[in-house]
Design a protein around this motif. Structure first.
Motif, PDB file in Angstrom:
ATOM      1  N   ALA A 248       0.832  -1.220  -0.028  1.00  0.00           N
ATOM      2  CA  ALA A 248      -0.020   0.205  -0.105  1.00  0.00           C
ATOM      3  C   ALA A 248       0.836   1.235   0.116  1.00  0.00           C
ATOM      4  N   PRO A 249       1.231   1.715  -1.293  1.00  0.00           N
ATOM      5  CA  PRO A 249       2.217   2.896  -1.252  1.00  0.00           C
ATOM      6  C   PRO A 249       1.412   4.266  -0.897  1.00  0.00           C
ATOM      7  N   GLU A 250       2.071   5.252  -0.269  1.00  0.00           N
ATOM      8  CA  GLU A 250       1.587   6.295   0.173  1.00  0.00           C
ATOM      9  C   GLU A 250       1.244   7.040  -1.016  1.00  0.00           C
ATOM     10  N   PRO A 251       0.289   7.943  -0.994  1.00  0.00           N
ATOM     11  CA  PRO A 251      -0.302   8.667  -2.046  1.00  0.00           C
ATOM     12  C   PRO A 251       0.780   9.668  -2.756  1.00  0.00           C
ATOM     13  N   SER A 252       1.467  10.177  -1.750  1.00  0.00           N
ATOM     14  CA  SER A 252       2.699  11.129  -2.198  1.00  0.00           C
ATOM     15  C   SER A 252       3.975  10.291  -2.994  1.00  0.00           C
ATOM     16  N   ASN A 253       3.916   9.047  -2.688  1.00  0.00           N
ATOM     17  CA  ASN A 253       4.982   8.359  -3.494  1.00  0.00           C
ATOM     18  C   ASN A 253       4.870   8.544  -5.256  1.00  0.00           C
ATOM     19  N   VAL A 254       6.019   8.209  -5.688  1.00  0.00           N
ATOM     20  CA  VAL A 254       6.144   8.131  -6.996  1.00  0.00           C
ATOM     21  C   VAL A 254       6.399   6.732  -7.300  1.00  0.00           C
ATOM     22  N   LEU A 255       5.840   6.085  -8.250  1.00  0.00           N
ATOM     23  CA  LEU A 255       6.125   4.435  -8.193  1.00  0.00           C
ATOM     24  C   LEU A 255       7.018   4.398  -9.743  1.00  0.00           C
ATOM     25  N   THR A 256       8.105   3.339  -9.295  1.00  0.00           N
ATOM     26  CA  THR A 256       8.783   2.954 -10.454  1.00  0.00           C
ATOM     27  C   THR A 256       8.862   1.693 -10.583  1.00  0.00           C
ATOM     28  N   HIS A 270       8.814   5.522  -4.162  1.00  0.00           N
ATOM     29  CA  HIS A 270       9.761   6.524  -3.675  1.00  0.00           C
ATOM     30  C   HIS A 270       9.413   8.066  -3.565  1.00  0.00           C
ATOM     31  N   ASP A 271      10.367   8.638  -3.198  1.00  0.00           N
ATOM     32  CA  ASP A 271       9.983  10.148  -3.099  1.00  0.00           C
ATOM     33  C   ASP A 271      10.143  10.908  -4.301  1.00  0.00           C
ATOM     34  N   PRO A 272       9.233  11.602  -4.693  1.00  0.00           N
ATOM     35  CA  PRO A 272       9.152  12.263  -5.941  1.00  0.00           C
ATOM     36  C   PRO A 272      10.378  13.153  -6.584  1.00  0.00           C
ATOM     37  N   VAL A 273      11.194  13.318  -5.452  1.00  0.00           N
ATOM     38  CA  VAL A 273      12.484  14.300  -5.787  1.00  0.00           C
ATOM     39  C   VAL A 273      13.509  13.418  -6.626  1.00  0.00           C
ATOM     40  N   LEU A 274      13.154  11.976  -6.526  1.00  0.00           N
ATOM     41  CA  LEU A 274      14.023  11.241  -7.488  1.00  0.00           C
ATOM     42  C   LEU A 274      13.721  11.246  -8.822  1.00  0.00           C
ATOM     43  N   LEU A 275      12.641  11.958  -9.565  1.00  0.00           N
ATOM     44  CA  LEU A 275      12.263  11.935 -10.543  1.00  0.00           C
ATOM     45  C   LEU A 275      13.357  12.878 -11.288  1.00  0.00           C
ATOM     46  N   ASP A 276      13.920  13.643 -10.414  1.00  0.00           N
ATOM     47  CA  ASP A 276      14.915  14.679 -10.925  1.00  0.00           C
ATOM     48  C   ASP A 276      16.520  13.944 -11.178  1.00  0.00           C
ATOM     49  N   ASN A 277      16.429  12.818 -10.991  1.00  0.00           N
ATOM     50  CA  ASN A 277      17.718  12.089 -11.043  1.00  0.00           C
ATOM     51  C   ASN A 277      17.152  10.711 -11.708  1.00  0.00           C
ATOM     52  N   PRO A 278      16.666  10.734 -12.801  1.00  0.00           N
ATOM     53  CA  PRO A 278      16.212   9.369 -13.451  1.00  0.00           C
ATOM     54  C   PRO A 278      17.530   8.467 -13.699  1.00  0.00           C
ATOM     55  N   GLU A 279      18.765   9.019 -14.065  1.00  0.00           N
ATOM     56  CA  GLU A 279      19.481   8.162 -14.513  1.00  0.00           C
ATOM     57  C   GLU A 279      20.132   7.134 -13.228  1.00  0.00           C
ATOM     58  N   LEU A 280      19.940   8.033 -11.991  1.00  0.00           N
ATOM     59  CA  LEU A 280      20.390   7.218 -10.853  1.00  0.00           C
ATOM     60  C   LEU A 280      19.302   5.986 -10.552  1.00  0.00           C
ATOM     61  N   VAL A 281      18.163   6.405 -10.659  1.00  0.00           N
ATOM     62  CA  VAL A 281      16.827   5.343 -10.477  1.00  0.00           C
ATOM     63  C   VAL A 281      17.204   4.113 -11.493  1.00  0.00           C
ATOM     64  N   ASP A 282      17.572   4.654 -12.539  1.00  0.00           N
ATOM     65  CA  ASP A 282      17.514   3.518 -13.633  1.00  0.00           C
ATOM     66  C   ASP A 282      18.532   2.601 -13.332  1.00  0.00           C
ATOM     67  N   ALA A 283      19.900   3.136 -12.958  1.00  0.00           N
ATOM     68  CA  ALA A 283      20.972   2.290 -12.655  1.00  0.00           C
ATOM     69  C   ALA A 283      20.785   1.550 -11.501  1.00  0.00           C
ATOM     70  N   ALA A 284      20.071   2.112 -10.560  1.00  0.00           N
ATOM     71  CA  ALA A 284      20.091   1.414  -9.265  1.00  0.00           C
ATOM     72  C   ALA A 284      19.078   0.097  -9.695  1.00  0.00           C
ATOM     73  N   CYS A 285      17.878   0.398 -10.268  1.00  0.00           N
ATOM     74  CA  CYS A 285      16.850  -0.633 -10.538  1.00  0.00           C
ATOM     75  C   CYS A 285      17.538  -1.862 -11.496  1.00  0.00           C
ATOM     76  N   ALA A 286      18.374  -1.177 -12.536  1.00  0.00           N
ATOM     77  CA  ALA A 286      19.269  -2.464 -13.129  1.00  0.00           C
ATOM     78  C   ALA A 286      20.279  -3.087 -12.391  1.00  0.00           C
ATOM     79  N   ALA A 287      20.733  -2.464 -11.230  1.00  0.00           N
ATOM     80  CA  ALA A 287      21.761  -3.324 -10.351  1.00  0.00           C
ATOM     81  C   ALA A 287      20.928  -4.262  -9.684  1.00  0.00           C
TER      82      ALA A 287
END
Lengths: 503, 214
Positions: A248-256, A270-287
């Motif tokens: 059950a995610p929080e309404p303010s969360n961004v879902l990736t 995760h926190d919406p602020v991570l949208l500013d750094n999509p490369e980081l999220v992509d890299a972490a997800c891949a890892a």
């Protein structure tokens, strides 16, 4: 001389920050604002024309910087207060340029008041943004907000200080302004370094950490302590957490979504602020995709276990209710009807005695007797009449030498009552048949959401729960209710100990 | 003799009414629940109140609770509880206020009109009527203990009938022996069980049941 170097150096710093920003965040207007502010700052130093069309670009660096810090980090002014404050800053600059070009002293005298209003507006916006931000956002914001507060404060206080006859060193203004591009550049640098931290993440995961740490490792790498992970269950088309319960995610969360090849693995909330750094999220997800996929299998298993336990519970409840209903129906229906037949036959026997009448009556009575035994097997009627306490009292009353301890006040779920009843009945039957005991103690107690039943005799022992079918069946019954049955048997007696959860 | 009935099954209620009329009883009320019976008894006190254990609204033990209330509130009225099952523990509850004018029978007993009528009369006259099933459970339970084994088979049979609430005369009739012999057996039983009450006392049922129930 030093002042000139500093002045030009600051302009160049703005330009560099802007160009670097354009390079790494091409879609973000912050870089452009830096470039414009840099140009304006440099024009101010090289041109000394006092016509309106030169004064305006010379002074626009101040509202541009204000615009930039208020819009940081997205570069967009998406709330009305921000639009108003930034608009007011541009307007003030235009008005003052006009006043200076055409020598309107009255207007020029209001400079201090206007700057104070606009500057404090910006300060309020910055402080509010800071207060409302999440820990993850603060990581990005803190340096920039700190530098901006200093710069806006100094710029706002500069003109009145001059007017008051003070001589604040020009270096202070330049240095305070340089904090903004420096904070911006450090932030960009940190983002590059964050991406480097993904390598650490891979190392950490491959070291074979226990279950909870994939989420923790991700939370550390993405600098979002509240990050949550949901694992995709393809069969059920839903996400569950590591324990198998629905996510059950929080309404303010961004879902990736995290994919591994073609198939879906997990969902990061995760926190919406991570949208500013999509490369980081992509890299972490891949890892972490592989590690998450393994976790997903565990979570799937847990979810299935949970479902099984729930359905077992429902089946038990339904069967309990059904048995109660059947017993009651037999009692109120067939049994009464047969009794009335027996009664009629008894009446016939009394008024006109006949061999056949007596035979028929005996047959009906035998049927009633069988039905009684059958009902007892379906659901002990004494449980219906008296509940567990009365039923256990009856069991101890029909067996010699039994002491009953009863310490229970809370009502129990029906299936727990029935199971506890069978435990006591079977254990006492064993005592009578095999134990040769002189005293038996039955203790029924409760505590912390469970029911404890203990049957202890001083007989000759020798009870093996693996051999007797009665105890085996009892163990199955207890375990089906999520409980445990332990038997301790020695030459000094036998102790049966049962714990049943009754949440 | 006047009888009030509480039985929720209409079939049995009407059957009982007919049966009792046939046996010469006057049925003062035939109601379907315990509250109705308590009201009827207060309005027009019968000699015996006849009631089922499971009665509306919950169909659990309303009848038993009403029986205990009647025994306290109307000690002069006999109470005969009928049930599809007999419970030793219920006997103990019914005996808490003595063994006078109280009975507890399996519903099956209504099929023997003469015995059933005799049981009601006994209860109505302040005697008792307990189901042989309960008695045999109590005696069987005691058999596991020492001392009980000293009783002879014939003494056991007498003990069972005595515990049911029957008179010496009835016991003699049932066992086809002389009343004097029954008396002799009774004295022996009381000596062997070490009961302080006299075997001729009208409270002997209570003494026996209490002893068996210990």
């Amino acid at each position: 001389m030093l002042v000139d170097v500093l002045r030009i150096g600051l302009g160049v710093l703005f330009l560099v920050a802007g160009l670097v920003g354009r390079r790494f965040q091409p879609g973000n207007p912050i870089g452009l604002l830096f470039v414009l502010a840099g140009c304006s700052w440099l024009i101010d130093r090289v041109v000394s024309d006092t016509s309106f069309w030169w004064l305006l670009p010379q002074n626009v660096w101040a509202p541009l910087l204000g615009h930039l810090v208020v819009a940081f980090p997205t570069g967009r002014l998406h709330t009305v207060p921000r639009l108003v404050v930034v608009g007011a800053a541009y307007l003030e600059t235009a008005v003052l340029a006009a006043a200076r070009a055409w020598g309107n002293r009255a207007l020029l005298d209001t400079e201090f008041a206007m700057t104070a209003v606009v500057g404090s507006g910006m300060l309020v916006l910055l402080v509010r943004q800071w207060m409302c931000s999440s820990p993850a956002q603060r990581r990005t914001l803190s340096m920039m907000v700190g530098a901006s507060l200093l710069a806006v404060g100094v710029v706002t206080a500069w003109a009145p200080a001059y007017r008051a006859g003070m001589q604040p060193p020009y270096v202070a203004l330049v240095l305070s302004l340089s904090g903004i591009p420096l904070a911006y550049l450090v932030g960009l640098l940190r983002r590059r370094m964050d991406r480097g931290a993904v390598a650490d993440l891979v190392v950490r995961l491959s070291a074979g950490h226990p279950r909870a740490s994939v989420r923790d490792a991700l939370a550390t790498t993405l600098h979002d302590p509240e990050l949550r992970v949901g694992y995709w269950l393809a069969e059920q088309q839903r996400y569950v957490d590591a324990d198998g319960s629905p996510m059950a995610p929080e309404p303010s969360n961004v879902l990736t979504q995290v994919n591994r090849g073609e198939h879906r693995v997990a969902l990061l909330a995760h926190d919406p602020v991570l949208l500013d750094n999509p490369e980081l999220v992509d890299a972490a997800c891949a890892a972490v995709a592989l590690a998450l996929d393994n976790e997903r299998l565990t979570a799937e298993l847990r979810a299935r276990l949970r479902q099984l336990a729930e359905s077992r519970d429902r089946v038990l409840q339904a069967s309990e209710a059904e048995r109660r209903r059947i017993e009651r129906d037999l009692h109120d229906g067939v049994q009464q009807r047969l009794l009335s037949v027996a009664m009629t036959l008894g009446l016939a026997e009394a008024t006109a005695p006949h061999q056949l009448t007596s035979e028929a009556k005996a047959a009906v009575l035998a049927t009633i007797d069988e039905l009684r035994a059958l009902c007892h097997g379906i659901h002990p009627p004494v449980l219906t009449e008296r509940g567990l306490h009365g039923a256990v009292r009856e069991l101890t009353a029909v067996t010699a030498g039994v002491d009953l301890t009863w310490e229970l006040t809370d009502p129990l779920p029906p299936q727990v009552e029935t199971t506890a009843y069978y435990v006591v009945a079977e254990a006492l039957a064993n005592v009578v048949k095999h134990a040769h005991a002189t005293r038996t103690v039955v203790a029924v107690t409760g505590g912390a959401g469970s029911l404890l039943v203990r049957i202890e005799d001083d007989g000759r022992g020798g009870v093996d729960p693996e051999r007797g079918s009665g105890l085996r069946g009892l163990t199955d019954r207890v375990e089906a209710n999520g409980g445990t049955l332990r038997v301790h048997s020695s030459s000094r007696g036998t102790r049966v100990h049962v714990e049943l959860p009754c949440a | 003799m006047r009888v009030a009935i509480a039985e929720d099954s209409i079939l049995l209620r009407e059957g009982l009414t007919r049966l009792l009329a046939e046996a010469g009883f006057e049925v003062t009320a035939a109601v379907e629940d315990a509250a109705g019976l308590l009201d009827a008894v207060a309005d027009d006190p019968p000699d015996v109140a006849l009631l089922d254990i499971r009665l509306p609204p919950t169909h659990t033990d309303e009848g038993l609770r009403a029986a205990i209330t009647l025994r306290t509130d109307h000690p002069g009225i006999g109470v005969l509880v009928l049930s599809q099952y007999v419970r030793v523990s219920y006997v103990a509850e019914l005996l808490e206020s003595g063994a006078d004018g109280v009975g507890y029978l399996l519903k099956d007993r209504v099929s023997d009109l003469a015995e059933f009528a005799a049981a009601i009369r006994r209860v109505g006259r302040g005697g008792s009527a307990f189901d042989p099933t309960v008695i045999s459970q109590l005696i069987g339970r005691r058999a596991h203990n020492q001392g009980q084994d000293e009783l002879t088979d014939r003494e056991r049979a007498v003990l069972a009938l005595m515990a049911e609430g029957r008179s010496n005369q009835a016991i003699a009739q049932r066992l086809s022996i002389a009343e004097r012999t029954v008396e002799k057996h009774c004295t022996n039983i009381f000596v062997k069980l070490d009961l302080s009450a006299s075997p001729h006392d009208h409270r002997r049922v209570l003494a026996v049941l209490r002893h068996l129930n210990e």
